[in-house]
Scaffold this active site. Structure first.
Site, PDB file in Angstrom:
ATOM      1  N   HIS A   1     101.745 -71.966  28.856  1.00 13.86           N
ATOM      2  CA  HIS A   1     101.018 -72.019  27.599  1.00 13.86           C
ATOM      3  C   HIS A   1     100.787 -70.613  27.091  1.00 13.86           C
ATOM      4  CE1 HIS A   1      97.955 -73.023  24.639  1.00 13.86           C
ATOM      5  NE2 HIS A   1      98.500 -74.222  24.661  1.00 13.86           N
TER       6      HIS A   1
ATOM      7  N   ASP B   1     100.798 -81.705  28.170  1.00 18.77           N
ATOM      8  CA  ASP B   1     101.946 -82.600  28.028  1.00 18.77           C
ATOM      9  C   ASP B   1     102.537 -83.054  29.358  1.00 18.77           C
ATOM     10  OD1 ASP B   1     101.938 -82.566  25.240  1.00 18.77           O
ATOM     11  OD2 ASP B   1     102.918 -80.620  25.229  1.00 18.77           O
TER      12      ASP B   1
END
Ligand code: CMC
Length: 430
Positions: free
Chosen positions: A307, A365
């Site tokens: 991320h 996710d």
């Protein structure tokens, strides 16, 4: 906000003082707005890794601590104790609603869930095998052709109506895109159901028989919506803000956000992550994929890992992992091979020097696809579900931008590396 000693930048021997702004949380920001005027230089920051493009009071992320707050409230508390429509109110208006405010908000959203009947024809223009995200980009953008009375961005009431319409109708559009793709009739929204149950009903009911929504599954769905509701100035939110900065109408701006979300580096990662886990298939094949992810000459990345902001862990992933366990247990799915691969992949990656050094952790996710797939959604619906959950974040950020007197059209500059001026040569002489 400028209560710190200014930063001094020396450019070509000339010293330029730049104010330093202090936020309520997070690192200070050097205010470079006057830099070009005073120093005739731009800053260079591809991918905006060090640039704050706006002030915002909506969502805060501490990437080092792995914290996410909506309006100051930690995501774990909201996922556990709140529910999506209450979170929508919080994001839109800044405070948790009291009982009456919540009831009024829920009624307003519920009463807007139907879409104009003529929009059904719009769907029929798409091929049946279109990805539901393709359909959503088109149909949400087309809302501006149906709801003219909420496209005047200078009228606060119209902005409010557009916000409610989007939160209410995007789930209907997502469900219609799904139904269209599998050749089933559209299912109208039901106002007696809560937000998540209504969505499940629109996706899974058929006219031929009664469909009862499992309340525990609806609760898991609602939690997925909450976990995705907003995430600060990510790519799709920045896209919505940039589109909105030119004065574009809200439906066009949200369609732009949906288009940006679709990419596999952003919202499309949930579909890509589940497809990757299925492709790996069994735990013995994990080392092969870990090796590929680490290989500089291979473009393969572990989807659902890493991320831009979280360099510790993604707090949403923790809640999602727990939710995945609960949903599979609830549905009586034991020894799910995909979940086994996911857990083992996470364990191996978190002990691997490459992932530790680069601070790569599972993101939101990584586990969401396992839950959605267990509920019965095909992978192509994962990103549309992300889009419908994020609509409230996009519209809250868009509204915040429009009411900010400092807001200007977004217009980045560039470091030009092309040819310098040269004369045109006729084709006969080339
Ligand atoms: N697998 C293997 N290596 C990775 C991964 C990964 N998933 N993510 C980053 N790296 C490596 C990358 O190759 C780079 O290595 P090096 O320094 O040797 O060049 C280093 O880690 C830093 O990565 P980056 O791509 O420069 O970092 P970024 O902040 O630009 O990208 C990211 C962040 C999310 C786009 C990226 O981690 C990624 O592509 N992850 C997979 C896709 C994914 O799961 N996306 C969902 C994000 S969360 C939900 C959302 O916001 O939509």
């Amino acid at each position: 906000m400028a209560d710190k000693k200014p930063a001094i930048l020396s450019v070509d021997g000339k010293e330029i003082e730049l104010p330093v702004l202090t936020p309520t949380a997070g690192p200070d920001c050097v205010d470079i707005r006057k830099l070009y005027g005073q120093g005739d230089v731009f800053t260079y920051d591809p991918g905006f890794t060090s640039t704050a493009a706006c002030d915002s009071a909506i969502t805060y992320i501490d990437g080092d601590k792995g914290e996410l707050w909506y309006r100051g409230y930690p995501i774990e508390q909201l996922a556990q104790d709140s529910h999506y429509l209450e979170v929508c109110y919080l994001l839109l208006y800044g405070e948790l609603p009291n009982k009456d405010q919540l009831a009024d908000f829920e009624t307003r959203v519920t009463r807007h869930t139907m879409v104009h009947e003529q929009m059904n024809n719009f769907f029929r223009g798409f091929r049946r095998d279109a990805h539901p995200m393709a359909t959503m980009v088109g149909v949400v953008g087309a809302m501006s052709a149906f709801y003219h009375d909420s496209t005047d961005i200078n009228d606060p009431w119209q902005r409010e109506v557009a916000a409610i319409r989007l939160i209410a109708k995007v789930p209907t559009i997502a469900a219609m895109a799904y139904k269209y793709s599998i050749g089933q009739p559209f299912v109208y929204p039901r106002n007696d159901l809560d937000y998540a149950s209504n969505f499940l009903h629109m996706c899974f009911a058929v006219p031929a028989e009664e469909y009862k929504v499992n309340p525990a599954i609806a609760r898991a769905m609602d939690r997925i919506f909450t976990l995705h509701a907003d995430h600060e100035q990510n790519a799709s939110t920045s896209t919505v803000r940039l589109a909105g900065s030119s004065g574009a109408n809200p439906f066009a701006c949200i369609a732009a956000g949906i288009a940006c979300l679709w990419g596999p580096a952003h919202g499309g990662a949930n579909q890509a992550a589940l497809e990757m886990l299925k492709e790996i298939g069994t735990v013995d094949r994990i080392p092969e994929y870990i090796a590929r992810a680490k290989d500089k000459n291979d473009s393969f990345k572990l989807m659902g890992f890493g991320h831009r902001v979280y360099k510790n862990f993604d707090p949403r992933a923790k809640v999602m992992k727990q939710s995945a366990d609960e949903v599979l247990e609830l549905l009586g799915i034991h020894n799910n091979p995909t979940l086994q691969v996911a857990k083992e992949l996470e364990r191996i990656a978190l002990e691997d020097e490459y992932f530790i050094e680069k601070k790569l952790y599972p993101n939101v996710d990584f586990y969401s696809g396992i839950i959605l797939s267990a509920i019965g959604f095909p992978t192509s619906m994962f990103t549309p579900i992300f889009a419908l959950s994020r609509t409230v974040g996009w519209i809250s950020q868009w509204k915040e931008m429009l009411s900010d007197p400092q807001s200007k059209i977004g217009r980045p500059r560039q470091l030009y590396v092309g040819e310098t001026k040269r004369d045109y040569v006729p084709v006969s002489d080339r």
